[in-house]
Design a protein around this motif. Structure first.
Motif, PDB file in Angstrom:
ATOM      1  N   PRO A  51       0.946  -1.305  -0.136  1.00  0.00           N
ATOM      2  CA  PRO A  51       0.101   0.073  -0.013  1.00  0.00           C
ATOM      3  C   PRO A  51       0.862   1.197   0.103  1.00  0.00           C
ATOM      4  CG  PRO A  51      -0.320  -1.298   2.026  1.00  0.00           C
ATOM      5  CD  PRO A  51       0.399  -1.886   1.050  1.00  0.00           C
ATOM      6  N   SER A  52       0.496   2.306  -0.745  1.00  0.00           N
ATOM      7  CA  SER A  52       1.178   3.489  -0.675  1.00  0.00           C
ATOM      8  C   SER A  52       1.024   4.188   0.888  1.00  0.00           C
ATOM      9  CB  SER A  52       0.187   4.702  -1.502  1.00  0.00           C
ATOM     10  OG  SER A  52      -0.976   5.011  -0.986  1.00  0.00           O
ATOM     11  N   GLU A  72      -0.091   7.067   1.701  1.00  0.00           N
ATOM     12  CA  GLU A  72      -1.410   7.423   2.105  1.00  0.00           C
ATOM     13  C   GLU A  72      -2.183   6.599   2.439  1.00  0.00           C
ATOM     14  OE1 GLU A  72       0.483   8.161  -0.532  1.00  0.00           O
ATOM     15  OE2 GLU A  72       1.130  10.092  -0.182  1.00  0.00           O
ATOM     16  N   GLU A  73      -2.430   5.350   1.937  1.00  0.00           N
ATOM     17  CA  GLU A  73      -3.149   4.026   2.323  1.00  0.00           C
ATOM     18  C   GLU A  73      -2.748   3.581   3.741  1.00  0.00           C
ATOM     19  OE1 GLU A  73      -4.230   2.008  -2.071  1.00  0.00           O
ATOM     20  OE2 GLU A  73      -2.268   1.769  -1.372  1.00  0.00           O
ATOM     21  N   ARG A  74      -1.579   3.670   3.840  1.00  0.00           N
ATOM     22  CA  ARG A  74      -1.022   3.081   5.099  1.00  0.00           C
ATOM     23  C   ARG A  74      -1.405   4.218   6.211  1.00  0.00           C
ATOM     24  NH1 ARG A  74       4.810   1.742   4.198  1.00  0.00           N
ATOM     25  NH2 ARG A  74       5.098   1.324   6.263  1.00  0.00           N
ATOM     26  N   ALA A 102      -4.039   6.028   6.150  1.00  0.00           N
ATOM     27  CA  ALA A 102      -5.533   5.972   6.188  1.00  0.00           C
ATOM     28  C   ALA A 102      -5.734   4.766   7.066  1.00  0.00           C
ATOM     29  CB  ALA A 102      -6.370   5.889   5.001  1.00  0.00           C
ATOM     30  N   MET A 103      -5.165   3.425   6.977  1.00  0.00           N
ATOM     31  CA  MET A 103      -5.132   2.273   7.896  1.00  0.00           C
ATOM     32  C   MET A 103      -4.975   2.622   9.260  1.00  0.00           C
ATOM     33  SD  MET A 103      -4.001  -0.808   5.141  1.00  0.00           S
ATOM     34  CE  MET A 103      -2.371  -0.401   5.385  1.00  0.00           C
ATOM     35  N   GLU A 141      -6.426  13.446   9.020  1.00  0.00           N
ATOM     36  CA  GLU A 141      -6.019  13.559   7.741  1.00  0.00           C
ATOM     37  C   GLU A 141      -5.571  14.948   7.268  1.00  0.00           C
ATOM     38  OE1 GLU A 141      -7.076  12.177   3.044  1.00  0.00           O
ATOM     39  OE2 GLU A 141      -8.757  12.083   4.942  1.00  0.00           O
TER      40      GLU A 141
END
Length: 103
Positions: A5-6, A8-10, A12-13, A72
């Protein structure tokens, strides 16, 4: 191409995991950022200290510490800065962690 994952995805996780505990991420809290590899750790430490981070580490690991909100809107620029520092100093940025804050 990697299936990892990018950042940004990490990011968000991590925020999703905080939300599961009732944490919006808006309250500033102790946050750690991890860098690994054979790059320029001393240069990273110098730039990070000037930006207000505490730094520690040994061998091929650097950990940056600060107290910040991780929602965020607040965190996007910090995440981008960490990725830019990793690229500039030829290090692997391994992400971040923080405590859950529910008040």
């Amino acid at each position: 191409m990697s299936d990892a994952p990018s950042h940004e995805e990490r990011d968000a996780m991590v925020r999703a995991a905080l939300a599961e505990h009732g944490d919006s991420g808006r309250t500033p809290r102790h946050t750690l950022f991890y860098f690994h590899g054979g790059g320029a750790h001393d240069d990273l430490n110098e730039v990070a200290r000037r930006a207000g981070f505490l730094t520690r580490g040994q061998d091929e690991t650097t950990i940056l510490e600060t107290t910040i909100p991780v929602d965020e809107a607040s965190f996007a620029s910090v995440s981008a800065m960490m990725q830019a520092w990793a690229a500039a100093f030829q290090l692997d940025y391994d992400g971040w962690e923080c405590a859950v804050v529910t008040n």
